[in-house]
Scaffold this motif. Structure first.
Motif, short mmCIF file in Angstrom:
data_model
loop_
_atom_site.label_atom_id
_atom_site.label_comp_id
_atom_site.label_asym_id
_atom_site.label_seq_id
_atom_site.Cartn_x
_atom_site.Cartn_y
_atom_site.Cartn_z
N ASP A 100 0.79 -1.23 0.00
CA ASP A 100 0.00 0.00 0.00
C ASP A 100 0.83 1.28 0.00
N SER A 101 1.89 1.30 -0.79
CA SER A 101 2.75 2.49 -0.91
C SER A 101 3.38 2.94 0.40
N THR A 102 3.40 2.07 1.39
CA THR A 102 3.96 2.48 2.68
C THR A 102 5.26 1.78 3.02
N GLU A 103 5.39 0.50 2.67
CA GLU A 103 6.61 -0.22 3.04
C GLU A 103 6.83 -1.43 2.16
N TYR A 104 8.09 -1.83 2.15
CA TYR A 104 8.48 -3.10 1.56
C TYR A 104 8.70 -4.06 2.72
N GLU A 105 8.15 -5.23 2.62
CA GLU A 105 8.41 -6.27 3.60
C GLU A 105 9.26 -7.33 2.90
N VAL A 106 10.48 -7.52 3.39
CA VAL A 106 11.41 -8.46 2.78
C VAL A 106 11.54 -9.66 3.71
N VAL A 107 11.13 -10.81 3.23
CA VAL A 107 11.20 -12.05 4.00
C VAL A 107 12.30 -12.91 3.39
N ILE A 108 13.23 -13.34 4.25
CA ILE A 108 14.43 -14.02 3.78
C ILE A 108 14.55 -15.39 4.45
N ASP A 109 14.93 -16.37 3.67
CA ASP A 109 15.20 -17.70 4.21
C ASP A 109 16.48 -17.60 5.05
N PRO A 110 16.42 -17.97 6.33
CA PRO A 110 17.60 -17.86 7.18
C PRO A 110 18.75 -18.78 6.75
N ALA A 111 18.47 -19.74 5.89
CA ALA A 111 19.53 -20.63 5.42
C ALA A 111 20.41 -19.97 4.36
N TRP A 112 19.96 -18.84 3.80
CA TRP A 112 20.75 -18.13 2.80
C TRP A 112 22.05 -17.66 3.45
N SER A 113 23.14 -17.91 2.80
CA SER A 113 24.46 -17.66 3.41
C SER A 113 24.78 -16.19 3.66
N ASP A 114 24.13 -15.27 2.94
CA ASP A 114 24.45 -13.85 3.08
C ASP A 114 23.41 -13.08 3.90
N VAL A 115 22.56 -13.79 4.64
CA VAL A 115 21.45 -13.14 5.34
C VAL A 115 21.93 -12.10 6.35
N SER A 116 22.98 -12.39 7.11
CA SER A 116 23.42 -11.42 8.12
C SER A 116 23.98 -10.16 7.47
N ALA A 117 24.67 -10.31 6.34
CA ALA A 117 25.19 -9.13 5.63
C ALA A 117 24.03 -8.29 5.08
N PHE A 118 22.97 -8.95 4.60
CA PHE A 118 21.81 -8.21 4.11
C PHE A 118 21.16 -7.41 5.23
N VAL A 119 20.95 -8.05 6.37
CA VAL A 119 20.34 -7.37 7.51
C VAL A 119 21.20 -6.17 7.92
N SER A 120 22.50 -6.32 7.89
CA SER A 120 23.41 -5.20 8.21
C SER A 120 23.28 -4.08 7.19
N ARG A 121 23.15 -4.42 5.91
CA ARG A 121 23.00 -3.38 4.88
C ARG A 121 21.68 -2.63 5.06
N VAL A 122 20.61 -3.33 5.43
CA VAL A 122 19.33 -2.67 5.68
C VAL A 122 19.48 -1.69 6.85
N ALA A 123 20.11 -2.14 7.92
CA ALA A 123 20.29 -1.29 9.12
C ALA A 123 21.14 -0.07 8.80
N ALA A 124 22.10 -0.21 7.89
CA ALA A 124 23.02 0.88 7.58
C ALA A 124 22.49 1.83 6.49
N ALA A 125 21.41 1.44 5.83
CA ALA A 125 20.89 2.26 4.73
C ALA A 125 20.53 3.66 5.23
N GLN A 126 20.92 4.65 4.46
CA GLN A 126 20.71 6.06 4.83
C GLN A 126 19.51 6.64 4.09
N TRP A 127 18.31 6.19 4.46
CA TRP A 127 17.11 6.72 3.82
C TRP A 127 16.50 7.72 4.68
#
Length: 127
Positions: A100-127
């Motif tokens: 509804d033009s308000t948010e993106y919800e990103v659901v990630i399989d925890p078995a993906w090898s780069d999941v922690s790096a992705f979560v860190s990139r989201v936290a560091a994003a400068q929006w």
């Protein structure tokens, strides 16, 4: 599953485009499928919105990494929709819902090898 929520607009009320959300992922060999889409912009091969919806409804809006980035480059705003990425075995790795033009919800399989790096990139994003 791990869920990250990303606002669709900054504090200055500018849109955070789909391309910026995808940029949080490293290049990959996943199969990206647009399962639902409501929004506007320039669609692949300069087709109309209605033609693109026909492709989505036929479950044929499938892209590789470069293709999903090109698609996202043409999207001005994704209002509602869903994009999923599957690995070479067909297992769902990522699901991105535009809500509804308000948010993106990103659901990630925890078995993906780069999941922690992705979560860190989201936290560091400068929006």
């Amino acid at each position: 599953m791990i869920t990250e929520t990303i606002r669709m607009s900054t504090d200055q009320q500018t849109l955070i485009p789909l391309r910026d959300v995808l940029a949080l992922f490293e290049p990959n060999n996943w199969r990206w499928t647009v399962e639902a889409f409501d929004g506007f912009g320039r669609f692949p091969a300069d087709i109309t919105w209605a033609e693109f919806l026909d492709i989505v409804n036929a479950e044929a809006a499938v892209f590789d990494w470069n293709g999903i980035l090109r698609f996202a480059d043409g999207v001005v705003q994704m209002i509602d929709g869903r994009i999923v990425a599957t690995d070479e075995n067909g297992a769902r790795v990522v699901k991105i819902d535009a809500l509804d033009s308000t948010e993106y919800e990103v659901v990630i399989d925890p078995a993906w090898s780069d999941v922690s790096a992705f979560v860190s990139r989201v936290a560091a994003a400068q929006w």
